[in-house]
Design an enzyme around this catalytic site. Structure first.
Site, PDB file in Angstrom:
ATOM      1  NE  ARG A 128      74.398  38.982  18.603  1.00 41.85           N
ATOM      2  CZ  ARG A 128      74.743  37.719  18.343  1.00 41.85           C
ATOM      3  NH1 ARG A 128      75.242  37.398  17.163  1.00 41.85           N
ATOM      4  NH2 ARG A 128      74.590  36.782  19.245  1.00 41.85           N
ATOM      5  CG  HIS A 155      76.394  36.016  24.150  1.00 42.35           C
ATOM      6  ND1 HIS A 155      75.082  36.422  24.012  1.00 42.35           N
ATOM      7  CD2 HIS A 155      76.645  35.186  23.093  1.00 42.35           C
ATOM      8  CE1 HIS A 155      74.576  35.861  22.925  1.00 42.35           C
ATOM      9  NE2 HIS A 155      75.485  35.115  22.356  1.00 42.35           N
ATOM     10  CD  GLN A 158      75.682  30.823  23.782  1.00 43.76           C
ATOM     11  OE1 GLN A 158      75.292  31.336  22.743  1.00 43.76           O
ATOM     12  NE2 GLN A 158      75.586  29.529  24.006  1.00 43.76           N
ATOM     13  CG  ASP A 240      83.222  31.940  21.423  1.00 44.44           C
ATOM     14  OD1 ASP A 240      82.777  31.555  20.318  1.00 44.44           O
ATOM     15  OD2 ASP A 240      83.098  33.123  21.832  1.00 44.44           O
ATOM     16  CB  CYS A 280      78.460  30.057  22.178  1.00 44.25           C
ATOM     17  SG  CYS A 280      79.836  30.844  21.327  1.00 44.25           S
ATOM     18  NE  ARG A 308      71.398  31.940  23.233  1.00 41.11           N
ATOM     19  CZ  ARG A 308      71.961  32.753  22.327  1.00 41.11           C
ATOM     20  NH1 ARG A 308      72.862  32.289  21.502  1.00 41.11           N
ATOM     21  NH2 ARG A 308      71.656  34.049  22.286  1.00 41.11           N
TER      22      ARG A 308
HETATM   23  N1   CP Z   1      75.749  31.771  19.886  1.00 37.73           N
HETATM   24  C1   CP Z   1      75.223  32.812  19.238  1.00 37.73           C
HETATM   25  O1   CP Z   1      74.988  33.875  19.827  1.00 37.73           O
HETATM   26  O2   CP Z   1      74.974  32.610  17.927  1.00 37.73           O
HETATM   27  P1   CP Z   1      74.597  33.746  16.859  1.00 37.73           P
HETATM   28  O3   CP Z   1      75.771  34.678  16.762  1.00 37.73           O
HETATM   29  O4   CP Z   1      74.335  33.022  15.576  1.00 37.73           O
HETATM   30  O5   CP Z   1      73.389  34.470  17.356  1.00 37.73           O
HETATM   31  N1  NVA Z   2      82.685  35.576  20.820  1.00 38.36           N
HETATM   32  C1  NVA Z   2      81.846  35.500  19.651  1.00 38.36           C
HETATM   33  C2  NVA Z   2      80.518  34.926  20.014  1.00 38.36           C
HETATM   34  C3  NVA Z   2      79.566  34.755  18.855  1.00 38.36           C
HETATM   35  C4  NVA Z   2      78.251  34.168  19.302  1.00 38.36           C
HETATM   36  C5  NVA Z   2      81.702  36.874  19.027  1.00 38.36           C
HETATM   37  O1  NVA Z   2      81.538  37.847  19.763  1.00 38.36           O
HETATM   38  O2  NVA Z   2      81.787  36.972  17.799  1.00 38.36           O
END
Ligand code: CP
Ligand code: NVA
Length: 325
Positions: A128, A155, A158, A240, A280, A308
């Protein structure tokens, strides 16, 4: 000392010093486009089996003993971290979690050196990262599969869980799926994966906040700017956060630009009465979605969160087994 000859009689060896084993190029999942429609189908179908096994035949073992998953996380996470670690444990292996303060990739040492090191010890890398360019560089130097656990652009894991959830609630036939809000990483992956599965996808954002160009390369993906027009007769409504991780300085401007894109009961009333609501998570309640909607009967957000685990377990198993190429 035990000689190699003696040792090899007790314990068959697959290779001896000086013999190079041929290495297949690793399959990386950096964007949703890295899976073909047939591969997405396979991941979802196996995820359903794994979910059933976990719930109804928990002694069923899917062994990948001693396989180690490296997890590099430069940003916060609840769902992604927990579900990847749990999935790896349930596959028989374990995971090692590395934060920015642990390895400070790109500063303490180069991205390529991190990739080379982790490739020697781990079966797979989940990352990440702030910048999508970093994961591309990481994958370039990794000889084990690299999975994107969220970058600024995509993502993909997701989206696999999202489509699994939609199929569980609505079946696999093509549906009208509407994404409302920021054309961000979640929107990009959702649109591409949903389009691959043949759904009609509407992306509804304010002007200037559209999704990535790749989404609109699918004939079944359309951009709309008016939320009421977009949501009419929708089977599923997805939103989101308006301010993603790393965009905190834009918070006030974004809140103003996105205000009329809030998913509330009034907006949901234009969707089909059977429509489901997806997010999400984490959610900023009162901004992109109201409590009434996210806690209401149409919401499936915790099914998404659970899925997930199953989707990522399926993806990792198929990569470890060498099925995805
Ligand atoms: N939806 C998601 O990726 O959640 P987190 O940021 O908590 O991993
Ligand atoms: N769009 C959000 C998703 C978090 C799971 C971010 O990137 O912060």
């Amino acid at each position: 000392m035990v000689q190699l000859q003696t040792y090899s009689k007790q314990q068959p060896l697959f290779a001896v010093a000086g013999v190079e084993l041929p290495k297949a190029a690793p399959k990386h999942i950096l964007t949703s486009s890295d899976l073909s429609p047939a591969q997405v189908r396979l991941v979802l179908d196996l995820a359903k089996v794994l979910k059933y096994d976990r719930n109804f035949a928990p002694k069923q073992v899917h062994m990948h003993e001693n396989r180690v998953l490296a997890m590099i996380f430069e940003k916060q996470s609840l769902r992604t971290r927990f579900t990847f670690e749990t999935a790896m444990v349930e596959l028989g292996g374990h995971a090692i979690y590395l934060t920015k303060s642990d390895i400070d990739m790109g500063n303490r040492e180069s991205i390529s050196d991190v990739a080379e090191n982790l490739s020697r010890w781990s079966a797979m890398i989940v990352a990440r990262l702030n910048s999508h360019e970093t994961i591309v560089e990481l994958a370039k130097h990794s000889s084990v599969p690299v999975i994107n656990a969220l970058t600024d652009l995509d993502h993909p894991c997701q989206a696999l869980a999202d489509l699994l959830t939609i199929e569980e609630h609505l079946g696999a036939d093509p549906k009208k799926l509407v994404y409302i809000g920021d054309g961000n990483n979640v929107a990009n992956s959702f649109a591409v994966t949903a389009a691959m599965l043949g759904h009609e996808v509407l992306i509804c954002t304010p002007p200037g906040y559209e999704a990535a160009d790749v989404c609109y390369s699918f004939p079944n993906v359309t951009q709309v700017y008016d939320p009421v027009t977009a949501i009419k007769d929708a089977d599923a409504v997805y939103t989101d956060v308006w301010v993603s991780m790393g965009q905190e300085t834009e918070e006030e401007e974004r809140k103003a630009r996105f205000a009329k894109y809030q998913v509330n009961e009034e907006l949901m009333s234009h969707a089909k009465s059977s429509a489901i609501f997806l997010h999400c998570l984490p959610a900023r309640r009162g901004l992109e979605v109201t409590d009434e909607v996210i806690d209401g009967p149409q919401s499936v957000v915790f099914d998404q969160a659970e899925n997930r685990l199953h989707a990522q377990k399926s993806l990792m198993k198929l990569l470890l087994d060498g099925v995805l190429k």
